[in-house]
Design a protein around this motif. Structure first.
Motif, PDB file in Angstrom:
ATOM      1  N   SER D  63       0.842  -1.197   0.000  1.00 10.46           N
ATOM      2  CA  SER D  63       0.000   0.000   0.000  1.00 10.46           C
ATOM      3  C   SER D  63       0.874   1.243   0.000  1.00 10.46           C
ATOM      4  CB  SER D  63      -0.900   0.021   1.234  1.00 10.46           C
ATOM      5  OG  SER D  63      -1.617  -1.163   1.345  1.00 10.46           O
ATOM      6  N   PHE D  64       1.952   1.175   0.789  1.00 13.91           N
ATOM      7  CA  PHE D  64       2.869   2.305   0.868  1.00 13.91           C
ATOM      8  C   PHE D  64       3.529   2.549  -0.484  1.00 13.91           C
ATOM      9  CE2 PHE D  64       6.220   4.828   2.952  1.00 13.91           C
ATOM     10  CZ  PHE D  64       5.386   5.604   3.733  1.00 13.91           C
ATOM     11  N   VAL D  65       4.012   1.452  -1.089  1.00 16.86           N
ATOM     12  CA  VAL D  65       4.598   1.560  -2.412  1.00 16.86           C
ATOM     13  C   VAL D  65       3.601   2.154  -3.397  1.00 16.86           C
ATOM     14  CG1 VAL D  65       5.418   0.209  -4.393  1.00 16.86           C
ATOM     15  CG2 VAL D  65       6.266  -0.292  -2.087  1.00 16.86           C
ATOM     16  N   GLY D  66       2.333   1.674  -3.318  1.00 17.10           N
ATOM     17  CA  GLY D  66       1.304   2.181  -4.215  1.00 17.10           C
ATOM     18  C   GLY D  66       1.103   3.677  -4.048  1.00 17.10           C
ATOM     19  N   MET D  67       1.044   4.119  -2.801  1.00 21.74           N
ATOM     20  CA  MET D  67       0.868   5.555  -2.557  1.00 21.74           C
ATOM     21  C   MET D  67       2.013   6.360  -3.157  1.00 21.74           C
ATOM     22  SD  MET D  67      -0.750   6.275   1.172  1.00 21.74           S
ATOM     23  CE  MET D  67      -0.030   4.922   2.086  1.00 21.74           C
ATOM     24  N   LEU D  68       3.239   5.898  -2.893  1.00 18.05           N
ATOM     25  CA  LEU D  68       4.406   6.607  -3.429  1.00 18.05           C
ATOM     26  C   LEU D  68       4.376   6.629  -4.954  1.00 18.05           C
ATOM     27  CD1 LEU D  68       7.282   5.425  -1.070  1.00 18.05           C
ATOM     28  CD2 LEU D  68       6.075   7.614  -1.101  1.00 18.05           C
ATOM     29  N   ALA D  69       4.047   5.467  -5.551  1.00 13.91           N
ATOM     30  CA  ALA D  69       4.020   5.383  -7.012  1.00 13.91           C
ATOM     31  C   ALA D  69       3.029   6.385  -7.589  1.00 13.91           C
ATOM     32  CB  ALA D  69       3.659   3.955  -7.442  1.00 13.91           C
ATOM     33  N   GLU D  70       1.819   6.448  -6.992  1.00 15.74           N
ATOM     34  CA  GLU D  70       0.807   7.369  -7.504  1.00 15.74           C
ATOM     35  C   GLU D  70       1.279   8.814  -7.413  1.00 15.74           C
ATOM     36  OE1 GLU D  70      -2.060   7.013  -8.996  1.00 15.74           O
ATOM     37  OE2 GLU D  70      -2.237   4.837  -8.906  1.00 15.74           O
ATOM     38  N   GLN D  71       2.082   9.100  -6.405  1.00  9.58           N
ATOM     39  CA  GLN D  71       2.539  10.476  -6.232  1.00  9.58           C
ATOM     40  C   GLN D  71       3.707  10.826  -7.144  1.00  9.58           C
ATOM     41  OE1 GLN D  71       1.337  12.963  -4.509  1.00  9.58           O
ATOM     42  NE2 GLN D  71      -0.328  11.871  -3.488  1.00  9.58           N
ATOM     43  N   PHE D  72       4.646   9.859  -7.321  1.00  6.82           N
ATOM     44  CA  PHE D  72       5.910  10.225  -7.953  1.00  6.82           C
ATOM     45  C   PHE D  72       6.146   9.590  -9.317  1.00  6.82           C
ATOM     46  CE2 PHE D  72       6.509  10.853  -3.397  1.00  6.82           C
ATOM     47  CZ  PHE D  72       6.841  12.194  -3.409  1.00  6.82           C
ATOM     48  N   VAL D  73       5.050   9.064  -9.952  1.00  6.18           N
ATOM     49  CA  VAL D  73       5.241   8.629 -11.338  1.00  6.18           C
ATOM     50  C   VAL D  73       5.518   9.856 -12.196  1.00  6.18           C
ATOM     51  CG1 VAL D  73       3.892   6.505 -11.313  1.00  6.18           C
ATOM     52  CG2 VAL D  73       2.741   8.709 -11.605  1.00  6.18           C
ATOM     53  N   ALA D  74       5.866   9.576 -13.451  1.00  7.76           N
ATOM     54  CA  ALA D  74       6.282  10.646 -14.375  1.00  7.76           C
ATOM     55  C   ALA D  74       5.359  11.868 -14.312  1.00  7.76           C
ATOM     56  CB  ALA D  74       6.330  10.084 -15.794  1.00  7.76           C
ATOM     57  N   ASP D  75       4.040  11.633 -14.462  1.00  8.55           N
ATOM     58  CA  ASP D  75       3.121  12.781 -14.483  1.00  8.55           C
ATOM     59  C   ASP D  75       2.311  12.856 -13.196  1.00  8.55           C
ATOM     60  OD1 ASP D  75       1.726  10.501 -14.904  1.00  8.55           O
ATOM     61  OD2 ASP D  75       0.309  11.382 -16.304  1.00  8.55           O
ATOM     62  N   GLY D  76       2.914  12.512 -12.074  1.00 10.72           N
ATOM     63  CA  GLY D  76       2.210  12.522 -10.787  1.00 10.72           C
ATOM     64  C   GLY D  76       2.215  13.896 -10.154  1.00 10.72           C
ATOM     65  N   PRO D  77       1.465  14.057  -9.079  1.00  9.11           N
ATOM     66  CA  PRO D  77       1.329  15.384  -8.454  1.00  9.11           C
ATOM     67  C   PRO D  77       2.502  15.748  -7.539  1.00  9.11           C
ATOM     68  CG  PRO D  77      -0.077  13.782  -7.353  1.00  9.11           C
ATOM     69  CD  PRO D  77       0.588  13.053  -8.465  1.00  9.11           C
ATOM     70  N   ARG D  78       3.362  14.768  -7.181  1.00  7.78           N
ATOM     71  CA  ARG D  78       4.479  15.009  -6.265  1.00  7.78           C
ATOM     72  C   ARG D  78       4.059  15.776  -5.014  1.00  7.78           C
ATOM     73  NH1 ARG D  78       8.999  14.015  -9.748  1.00  7.78           N
ATOM     74  NH2 ARG D  78       7.917  13.365 -11.623  1.00  7.78           N
ATOM     75  N   LEU D  79       3.001  15.299  -4.384  1.00  9.59           N
ATOM     76  CA  LEU D  79       2.485  15.835  -3.120  1.00  9.59           C
ATOM     77  C   LEU D  79       1.914  17.239  -3.235  1.00  9.59           C
ATOM     78  CD1 LEU D  79       5.187  14.539  -0.609  1.00  9.59           C
ATOM     79  CD2 LEU D  79       2.951  13.566  -1.092  1.00  9.59           C
ATOM     80  N   GLN D  80       1.854  17.764  -4.478  1.00  8.96           N
ATOM     81  CA  GLN D  80       1.247  19.087  -4.625  1.00  8.96           C
ATOM     82  C   GLN D  80      -0.240  18.891  -4.946  1.00  8.96           C
ATOM     83  OE1 GLN D  80       2.721  21.377  -7.849  1.00  8.96           O
ATOM     84  NE2 GLN D  80       1.645  23.252  -7.201  1.00  8.96           N
ATOM     85  N   LEU D  81      -1.116  19.514  -4.157  1.00  6.44           N
ATOM     86  CA  LEU D  81      -2.544  19.260  -4.325  1.00  6.44           C
ATOM     87  C   LEU D  81      -3.223  20.353  -5.137  1.00  6.44           C
ATOM     88  CD1 LEU D  81      -5.002  17.557  -3.619  1.00  6.44           C
ATOM     89  CD2 LEU D  81      -5.147  18.741  -1.457  1.00  6.44           C
ATOM     90  N   TYR D  82      -2.807  21.604  -4.952  1.00 10.05           N
ATOM     91  CA  TYR D  82      -3.499  22.706  -5.603  1.00 10.05           C
ATOM     92  C   TYR D  82      -2.483  23.614  -6.267  1.00 10.05           C
ATOM     93  CZ  TYR D  82      -7.153  26.180  -6.347  1.00 10.05           C
ATOM     94  OH  TYR D  82      -8.071  27.030  -6.912  1.00 10.05           O
ATOM     95  N   ASP D  83      -2.749  23.939  -7.506  1.00  8.48           N
ATOM     96  CA  ASP D  83      -1.857  24.846  -8.238  1.00  8.48           C
ATOM     97  C   ASP D  83      -2.412  26.265  -8.088  1.00  8.48           C
ATOM     98  OD1 ASP D  83      -0.449  26.352  -9.991  1.00  8.48           O
ATOM     99  OD2 ASP D  83      -0.388  24.811 -11.557  1.00  8.48           O
ATOM    100  N   PHE D  84      -1.824  27.021  -7.158  1.00 11.96           N
ATOM    101  CA  PHE D  84      -2.382  28.348  -6.866  1.00 11.96           C
ATOM    102  C   PHE D  84      -2.199  29.310  -8.037  1.00 11.96           C
ATOM    103  CE2 PHE D  84      -1.976  26.577  -2.671  1.00 11.96           C
ATOM    104  CZ  PHE D  84      -3.149  26.994  -2.080  1.00 11.96           C
TER     105      PHE D  84
END
Lengths: 277, 277, 277, 277
Positions: D63-84
């Motif tokens: 699950s942890f790996v999955g969370m990291l993968a979703e965040q840091f794949v090529a076009d992922g959000p990298r923990l950024q939620l909102y683009d101000f």
């Protein structure tokens, strides 16, 4: 009609109720589990009853205050339901909110009667709670006509917590004293409370720009946000439960072992409500 | 087709049934709880059975009257279902209402057979009641095509009480003699009865102006009104239950204690139906 | 695709299954109730098992025949699923029906294995039946796209009987041997069978004029008709149950009382499946 | 956002989980049934606990790996939620998927705590699993806005398996150790896994032509295909269960009978979790 305060207030009540219930049920469960170390002082049947009466009174009091507030706020209906001159209903929103409070007040009264007298089976208090939750959800369900998409969506999400709470309380009628159901209800109550705050922030942002009420991305974010609120509520309940369990367990271990000989009176004073029901 | 009377009549039947059931179950529960004071006279197994037979006969009789009335009123179908000359169905509304009564008649017949002979398990009477309620709700559900908004809404609200009653009666198949489920069913039956009256007043106001059938504010008021009916039904059931409990309790206390020695025969005559089932 | 025969055939199977099950469960329940008069001959554990094996084989055989029929009828797909030349699916209706039969065949196989070997818990046969019913309803649910109003309506009504049967069979996993649930399942199976016939008559009238597929009055009549089918199914089940109960009871009374001394072997041969589960 | 891999990966996890659970529960059930031949070596309480801890750790890790993968794949959000800057939400899909993994991670953590300490009742691990499944289904439910017909349809079918799994896991809170419920959950987990693969093939065919997303025949085929996946999952679970049962049974028979005298220690080491709960 709606306002930030109007959502923050019930939210706070539900948050307090959720935390209070978590504490209460954790304490009782911890003392029941540690029966054999002699914990009856902490949660005897009589003190449990006193606690229930106190709780019911508080619920009754705040429901009453809530009803009065909905009626007599600045733009409230002041007990007037129909304006015969202009032929329209007066402040139906306030009347509906007052009706929600009414059912929690009824649950409080019944719980008070059950725990002071022996008039009715204990489980009726859970039934009344289930009905109060159900009625709240029922009124919200038919409350949403003609609102904007996001407004409808955040209120629909609220219904999960409300009807979930009603269902769990109804199950508790048959499985009274099941700690898992109790904590699940606490979680859903906390979720409801924190989500009321969220609704306030989304619909009436106290500072900062307004939300776009028709943007589907906002709806998707809000849905995910609901999951986070649930995770947060689960976290709060777990931490509270574990803390109380540990404190009860360690405190009971510290008590001198000679107390072991004094355990007999407990037989006359059964802790677990299950057997009494 | 519809009329004020056409809603007031079934409403009255359900009101009477709700009050009767509340009284019956409260009495039996009170005598069962006070077993140890010697209350067998008040609700022996034999008198219970006689009461059930009486009740089933009354239900059967009125269902039969209802069926006949739906067929032979002034503009009724008189047992004619299809008009082959003009190729259309005759008075489908009346036929549907007669079908609803039919299922209550079936429930009455089965209950009569069960309580006079030993042919079938006791719990079947609750199952038949559940099916009768379900069938009523099922027919109402597909009854609403092409009506005005408010007309549909008040009938949809009715479905909560009907399907709720069906569900509770079905649960009673497995939890027979559970006073909480029994009183909940009484409450829902009362709610159904009083709501039938309300529908009559809303759709066919006997005096005063017609309601605006498309005004959303009216729908919101009616929804809230439903909650009040529920609260009222809960109040009636509570007051009845408490009164009967107190009367039974006080009367049993007044009986001389020497009766205590006569308790043995009870062993041959078990009160609680649960053990028999 | 559809035809009168295509609905009459499964209808007949379900009718036969409903009557067969009613007989079987009534017989077993009657012998269990009259245990103390010595009825073990009529329904010993071994003969019960033989009956179950026979039943499973028959279900398996007819499901297999059904699958073959759907594939190899005049305009069937003959095991071809996709036409690569014209790029479209071949006879999806037949494939869907064959899939429905497949799940009943699976239920038959599993039941056969369970009752011949000791491989799995008994209750699995009810679970498989529940899954087979659920799968049937699931496929019907997504089967109705783009049909006429009345066509959709009669199939939707069918879903009540199918999903009802699935739910009751699932409940039986936990309450095996509960005669009320068993007879309720029989009733719903009969209802499903007779409703298949009704669908055939409505959609493909063998003689007489076609029905108007968009007339709302027809839909209302059909809804009421469904209630009558239910009442009829209940009647059939009741009559069968009572007849078998009476026959078993009277025949057992006629047996000479000296058999009473031979009751001991029963202890090694428990009747009620509940205890074994 | 979506891709073939993005569906194949979770699919594979669920397939592995389904097979693993089937093996685990089959083994435990087989050893419990063969208690009297002396099978405690195979699945003692301590080894069960070790297995649970191992399983929870693995779930937590992936699950942890999955969370990291979703965040840091090529076009992922990298923990950024909102683009101000551009005022829009960043990669909400990835955030939603990460939230799904989060709840499985929570279930893993809680299960780990429960099986290493005695902090909470055992049944909480099933509750957390039910919540994790429910949350997954909840997010998928509001995930489908504005997609094509077939895309919506295949995801809706997935919801049956997800919510089914949540319901069964919730029932297990009350019926822990019921092999039928456990195997049913395994079946639904396998179904979910294989259906994720199917979704990948339908929406992002790795070779061959694209599917027509609006053709109703495709939807009908896909529905039927779902039934086949279910049948396949049932087959896999049955074969695994029977194999393990036979192996355990035959191996236990081969053990020398003198072991029979060594059975006493088992009394201190109860197998069935039911009694402990």
């Amino acid at each position: 009609m709606g306002s930030f305060k109007g959502h923050a207030l019930p939210g706070s009540f539900f948050l307090v109720a959720g935390i209070w219930w978590t504490g209460k049920y954790s304490l009782w469960h911890a003392t029941r589990r540690n029966k054999n170390i002699g914990s009856t002082r902490l949660a005897s049947r009589a003190s449990q009853r006193r606690l229930e009466i106190l709780e019911s009174s508080v619920i009754l009091f705040f429901s009453f205050v809530g009803m009065l507030a909905e009626q007599f706020v600045a733009d409230g209906p002041r007990l007037q339901l129909y304006d015969f001159a202009e032929k329209h209903w007066e402040h139906l929103m306030n009347w509906q909110h007052a009706t929600m409070y009414l059912f929690f007040a009824l649950a409080g009264i019944v719980s008070l009667i059950i725990h002071t007298t022996e008039a009715a089976p204990l489980a009726v208090d859970r039934l009344m709670l289930a009905i109060a939750f159900f009625n709240e959800g029922f009124l919200f369900l038919y409350h949403l006509h003609g609102r904007t998409m996001l407004d409808v969506h955040v209120h629909q999400l609220l219904l999960y917590a409300i009807f979930g709470g009603a269902l769990i309380a109804f199950l508790e009628v048959f499985h009274r004293g099941n700690i898992i159901l109790e904590l699940l209800r606490c979680t859903l109550t906390l979720l409801q409370g924190s989500w009321f705050w969220e609704i306030g922030f989304v619909l009436y942002p106290p500072h900062g720009p307004e939300w776009d009420m028709t943007d589907h991305n906002n709806a998707m974010f809000v849905t995910m946000c609901y999951s986070w609120h649930l995770a947060f509520a689960m976290l709060v309940v777990s931490v509270l439960y574990c803390t109380i369990s540990c404190v009860v367990h360690s405190r009971l271990k510290r008590t001198p072992p000679m107390e072991m000989g004094l355990l007999k009176p407990r037989e006359r004073d059964p802790e677990s409500e299950d057997e009494i029901l």
